[in-house]
Structure formats: structure tokens, C-alpha cells
Design an enzyme around this catalytic site. Sequence first.
Site, mmCIF file in Angstrom:
data_model
loop_
_atom_site.group_PDB
_atom_site.id
_atom_site.type_symbol
_atom_site.label_atom_id
_atom_site.label_comp_id
_atom_site.label_asym_id
_atom_site.label_seq_id
_atom_site.Cartn_x
_atom_site.Cartn_y
_atom_site.Cartn_z
ATOM 1 N N GLY A 161 11.121 -2.545 5.426
ATOM 2 C CA GLY A 161 10.386 -3.822 5.379
ATOM 3 C C GLY A 161 9.917 -4.119 3.952
ATOM 4 C CG HIS A 162 6.939 -1.646 2.081
ATOM 5 N ND1 HIS A 162 6.866 -0.545 2.912
ATOM 6 C CD2 HIS A 162 5.703 -2.203 2.083
ATOM 7 C CE1 HIS A 162 5.641 -0.432 3.389
ATOM 8 N NE2 HIS A 162 4.918 -1.421 2.917
ATOM 9 C CB VAL A 191 12.706 -4.990 8.395
ATOM 10 C CG1 VAL A 191 13.909 -4.069 8.503
ATOM 11 C CG2 VAL A 191 12.901 -5.976 7.248
ATOM 12 C CB SER A 220 4.529 -0.229 11.053
ATOM 13 O OG SER A 220 3.231 0.238 10.738
ATOM 14 C CG MET A 262 -1.922 -1.197 1.144
ATOM 15 S SD MET A 262 -3.448 -0.946 2.039
ATOM 16 C CE MET A 262 -2.849 -0.761 3.700
ATOM 17 N N GLY A 283 5.137 -9.816 4.511
ATOM 18 C CA GLY A 283 5.977 -9.689 5.704
ATOM 19 C C GLY A 283 5.373 -10.426 6.891
#
Length: 299
Positions: free
Chosen positions: A36-37, A177, A186, A30, A148
Site C-alpha cells: 500500500g505504501h 491495496v 495494513s 509511519m 491511501g
Amino acid sequence: MNVIRTVAELRAALLGPRRAGRTIGLVPTMGAFHEGHLSLMRQARRECDVVVVSLFVNPAQFNDPADLERYPRDAARDEALAAEIGVDHLFAPGVDEVYPSGFTTAVSVAGITETLEGAHRGRAHFDGVTTVVSKLFNMVGPEVAYFGQKDVQQALVIRRMVRDLDMPVRIEVCPTVREADGLALSSRNAHLSPDDRARATALHRALNAVQEEVSAGERDPAALRARALAELEAAAIEPDYVELVSTDTLAPVSRLDGEALAVLAAHVGATRLIDNQLIQPSLNHNREVATPLRAPTIA
Ligand code: PAF
């Protein structure tokens, strides 16, 4: 990197590689990319010939319109980061492309959607996720899709959907992560005030405390929950839930006889955060457990 807005353009771009037998990997997102992405994109880049990243803030999975409104968005930065990693196609459709007028279909997984996040955010949340993810799978046709572990329930729900509906895609669940102080990355962390950001580290401490107790021999979920709750209470955080659950069904475990997931959710200030950790009775020292859920863990 191509930025693609329509399903027709996406299919046209993937036709040649698909016919040539190239492996297509999808990273559904999103946007508001963080490390993390990017780690999911890097893994896809390592493992697949063609990498597609979807960027779509899916209105159907937000139970609160204010939450949708304030969800962080930065398309230009996201494009630059994805291009840097070597993503081939950034698929960023508008709402009308995904949900054209007259759209009435939903994909709904029962059971594991009704607990934890499903209980707190309402059934519509996971219906929104599974509907959009199945649409993305149909649009892209990936051999493998990357999610994730931070959103562990989402990953397990998607695995269940793929299994139940015979979707020809492998679901890879990749490690969470974390910041140096343990806070799970996040997109929502951007909303934390400096004070809340400091308090939010208690979430990871609470999960680590559970592993520490288990490593020291504790097997009673009630005692383990109490230990996690004490960590949160010390940071003045009242959780929505702290649970020890099965890695297959997400049902609460009655005793820690094997691996389990410690899962929690809490508002820190106005921001709701979730986190989880795989708890391993065989682990005899306190260290970060980043083991992703392996494919066979869901029955
Ligand atoms: O995890 C997310 O970012 C979203 O839930 C997903 C999987 C992209 C579906 O909108």
C-alpha cells in the site's frame, strides 16, 4: 536516496529543486512499508519531479501507549524499499525534531473527526494526525501529498484541513491495496495470528456483500448493515461499527440514492482493523470497487 533527519537538512535539499520550479510530492508514512505504501510512492514517482517520503511514528496520534510501543518498525527494510522505488529523500526525523521541548500547538478539525474513528479512538487521534501532517506540509512544502483510501476518514479530514487553512497542496487519495483474498494491507496485519488472519477476510466480504445487495436493488441502510453484520458474525467478529455514510460529511445516509461509503472497524483477536468501500448503486455486478475518492467529493 538521501536519508534526512532534520528539518534544516530537508529544507536545504529542497531549496534548489523548488527554485527550479520542480514539482515536489510527499508521501507521509509511519514506516513498516507494505505494498500500500509502495503504491503511493510509485504514484508520486510517476507524477512528481522530487519525491519525499516521511517516516515518523507519530506518538501524538496513538491513544494507547501499548499500541505505540508495539507498532511495527523496520527502518533498514523501509530504506531499502524506498530506495528501490526511486524515492529522492526519506525524511525520518526523531521525536525531538518534530516535537521539540516546549511544543504546545495543535491543529484540530471539528465535525468529521467526531464520528467513526474519532468516536472510538478519541478526539486526540485526529488532532495528532492533523498536527503532524500540517507540520510535514510546512517542512516539505509539497505541491501534492498522497494518502491511501484505506484510512478514508483520515484522508477526508486532511482534505478538510487543507481547504479550511488554505494550504497550497493537492491531496491525492489512492486505491486500497488488498491481498489476493481481499484483506486490505495494513502494518497491523503483521500482528494477526494465522487463525485471526483467516477470519479477517470477513471484513472485505462484508463490504462486498453491501455492494452486492445494492446492485440487487436494496437501498435501505439498515438492511445493508444487517447483511454486513451477518458476514462478520459468521467469522465470530464483533465490529466497533459498520456504517453507510456520506462521502462528503461521513454522516450516516438515510437511503442509498447515490454513492456512499461502507465503513467498518473491528477487533480481530487483539488487532483492530478498519476497511471501507465506495458503494455505487449504478454498479450492476459484484466486483472489487477500488475507485479512489475524487478530489471534488468533499464540499
Ligand atoms: O497514515 C499514517 O500513516 C499516519 O496517520 C500519517 C498520515 C503518516 C500521519 O502520522
